[in-house]
Write an enzyme that holds these catalytic residues in place. Structure first.
Site, PDB file in Angstrom:
ATOM      1  N   ASP A  68       0.833  -1.206   0.000  1.00 38.19           N
ATOM      2  CA  ASP A  68       0.000   0.000   0.000  1.00 38.19           C
ATOM      3  C   ASP A  68       0.863   1.250   0.000  1.00 38.19           C
ATOM      4  O   ASP A  68       2.088   1.180  -0.136  1.00 38.19           O
ATOM      5  CB  ASP A  68      -0.973  -0.009   1.174  1.00 38.19           C
TER       6      ASP A  68
ATOM      7  N   LYS B  33      -4.407   1.890   0.677  1.00 44.19           N
ATOM      8  CA  LYS B  33      -5.581   2.330   1.403  1.00 44.19           C
ATOM      9  C   LYS B  33      -5.273   3.658   2.078  1.00 44.19           C
ATOM     10  O   LYS B  33      -4.280   3.806   2.766  1.00 44.19           O
ATOM     11  CB  LYS B  33      -6.000   1.299   2.449  1.00 44.19           C
TER      12      LYS B  33
ATOM     13  N   MET C 281      -2.567   6.801  13.225  1.00 47.56           N
ATOM     14  CA  MET C 281      -3.660   7.190  12.318  1.00 47.56           C
ATOM     15  C   MET C 281      -4.587   8.202  12.983  1.00 47.56           C
ATOM     16  O   MET C 281      -5.799   8.150  12.841  1.00 47.56           O
ATOM     17  CB  MET C 281      -4.445   5.950  11.885  1.00 47.56           C
TER      18      MET C 281
END
Length: 447
Positions: free
Chosen positions: A239, A261, A375
């Site tokens: 990713d 993603k 995140m």
């Protein structure tokens, strides 16, 4: 041709004696090593360093010349003569007049490794040669010769290139490799035949999936196990958290599938990613799922492992340096400290789709611990507000690290209350790691 008498001339001559039939040296007072080569007839003493007539005559027959006298001006004069005769020349430690430069060579014929810096750092090239040479078994030449002799019948036995590669790799991981290095051809051949037989019998067999942590971004932080998997995988799913510097270390002929993603924008749903992993494994391939950080720390590795095992797909886990460890170390912020943080909590700032972020705010808003938030860029304002509401002071130390361990890393030291504003003012973008706690104060002053 070689012109010179000292160590540099001896080094270049040593490079040539096993590679050239006719070596002529112009030397006034050759070192003992050069004298030995002359006496043994391996090189011919053609004259002295300043014998212009003989040197010019020899240049008319020469294929190339190494110039290594201790007089820089004279070296350039010799290079000019070589250029007039269109003879490639290498002037030791002087790039401009040289038409070629020599690499640092490791010779395990037929295996040869050449390291070259374009003349920028020859000492570094030699140091790298020493490091690589130390890692190459002495018998690697015998191994290569053995493998060369077997290529014909293996190609007939295994026409499929993927099967053939698997058989060779299984052989190299077996005792057959050691036998070949020791010149025990009979034992090595038997091991290779067994490897081919196993591959033939296993046609259509199940492959396996490797969930591999690539670390926080710096390729030097890859584990040896991760690097080995990257070099042996047939298919790689990766990713956007994987930088090009790491992708460059994948096996070049491996199939690459981008499944990147990003928040609110998934190139592929997680279920489809898992399905691709399963399908590739059923084709008998070794499938690498390359993940930033560690696959079991907010990397959805547990979900993928569970889904694959339910389909009877073999799964192997290779851990990586997680982002909290890597980013903290790169920024000079310890996660624990006897005086400031007796515990460290890893927190995800990413909630399930359609749900609000639900965390034990009272447990998180305590002193004497470090919060490492993954995140957490988008919900950072909510995170900061909730932590203050549940007891942490607004001026509690905080840091946000953008692209931690990457060459483009940025570190911002601030307070809990000011975190959202810092993000907006500086245009901070993912990937980021937020560290909250008194350990942030320990970061060395950056000058």
């Amino acid at each position: 041709m070689v012109v010179g008498s000292g160590i540099a001339a001896a080094n270049k001559t040593r490079l040539l004696v096993s590679r050239a039939r006719d070596i002529r040296i112009f030397s006034t007072n050759p070192l003992p090593e050069l004298r030995a080569h002359i006496e043994e007839g391996r090189i011919r003493l053609a004259g002295e360093e300043r014998d212009e007539t003989s040197i010019r005559a020899c240049l008319r027959e020469a294929r190339l010349i190494f110039i290594a006298t201790e007089d820089a001006a004279y070296n350039r004069q010799l290079a000019a003569w070589a250029s007039d005769c269109r003879v490639p020349c290498c002037v030791v430690d002087d790039i401009p007049p040289s038409s070629f430069i020599t690499p640092a060579i490791i010779d395990r014929s037929p295996i040869q490794v050449a390291i070259i810096s374009g003349g920028a750092a020859p000492v570094l090239a030699r140091r790298l040669r020493t490091q690589i040479e130390a890692s190459l078994p002495h018998g690697v030449a015998r191994l290569a010769q053995f493998m060369k002799r077997q290529r014909g019948w293996i190609r007939d036995a295994l026409p499929d290139i993927t099967q053939r590669r698997h058989a060779w790799e299984r052989f190299l991981d077996s005792g057959g490799r050691v036998a070949a290095e020791k010149d025990d051809a009979e034992t090595a051949r038997l091991a290779l035949e067994n490897s081919v037989a196993e591959e033939t019998a296993g046609t259509g067999k199940m492959g396996e999936v490797w969930l591999v942590g690539a670390g926080p971004g710096d390729p030097d932080l890859l584990t040896l196990a991760a690097l080995n998997a990257m070099q042996n995988a047939d298919c790689v799913l990766y990713d956007q958290l994987i930088p090009d510097a790491i992708l460059d270390r994948l096996r070049r002929d491996a199939e690459r599938i981008f499944v990147g993603k990003k928040r609110s924008h998934h190139t592929l749903p997680q279920t489809e990613i898992t399905q691709i992993l399963a399908e590739k494994a059923r084709q008998g391939l070794r499938v690498l799922r390359l993940k930033g950080g560690d696959p079991f720390i907010f990397g959805r590795g547990g979900e993928e492992m569970d889904a694959l095992m339910r389909q009877d797909i073999p799964v192997r886990i290779i851990p990586g340096i997680t982002a909290a460890n890597g980013c903290g170390a790169s920024a000079g912020i310890p996660l624990t400290h006897r005086d400031y943080a007796q515990s460290c909590i890893f927190v995800t700032g990413h909630a399930k789709s359609g749900q609000e972020l639900a965390l034990d705010w009272a447990a998180l808003a305590r002193k004497g611990q470090t919060l490492a938030i993954y995140m957490g860029l988008t919900p950072l304002a909510t995170l900061a507000r909730k932590l203050v509401e549940h007891g942490l002071p607004p001026d509690w130390p905080a840091a946000i690290i953008e692209k931690g361990t990457w060459e483009s890393q940025r570190v911002f030291i601030t307070t809990l209350e000011a975190l959202p504003e810092i993000v907006t003012q500086n245009g901070i973008a993912s990937p980021t790691m937020t560290i909250i706690g008194e350990v942030v104060k320990l970061r060395p002053i950056q000058r």
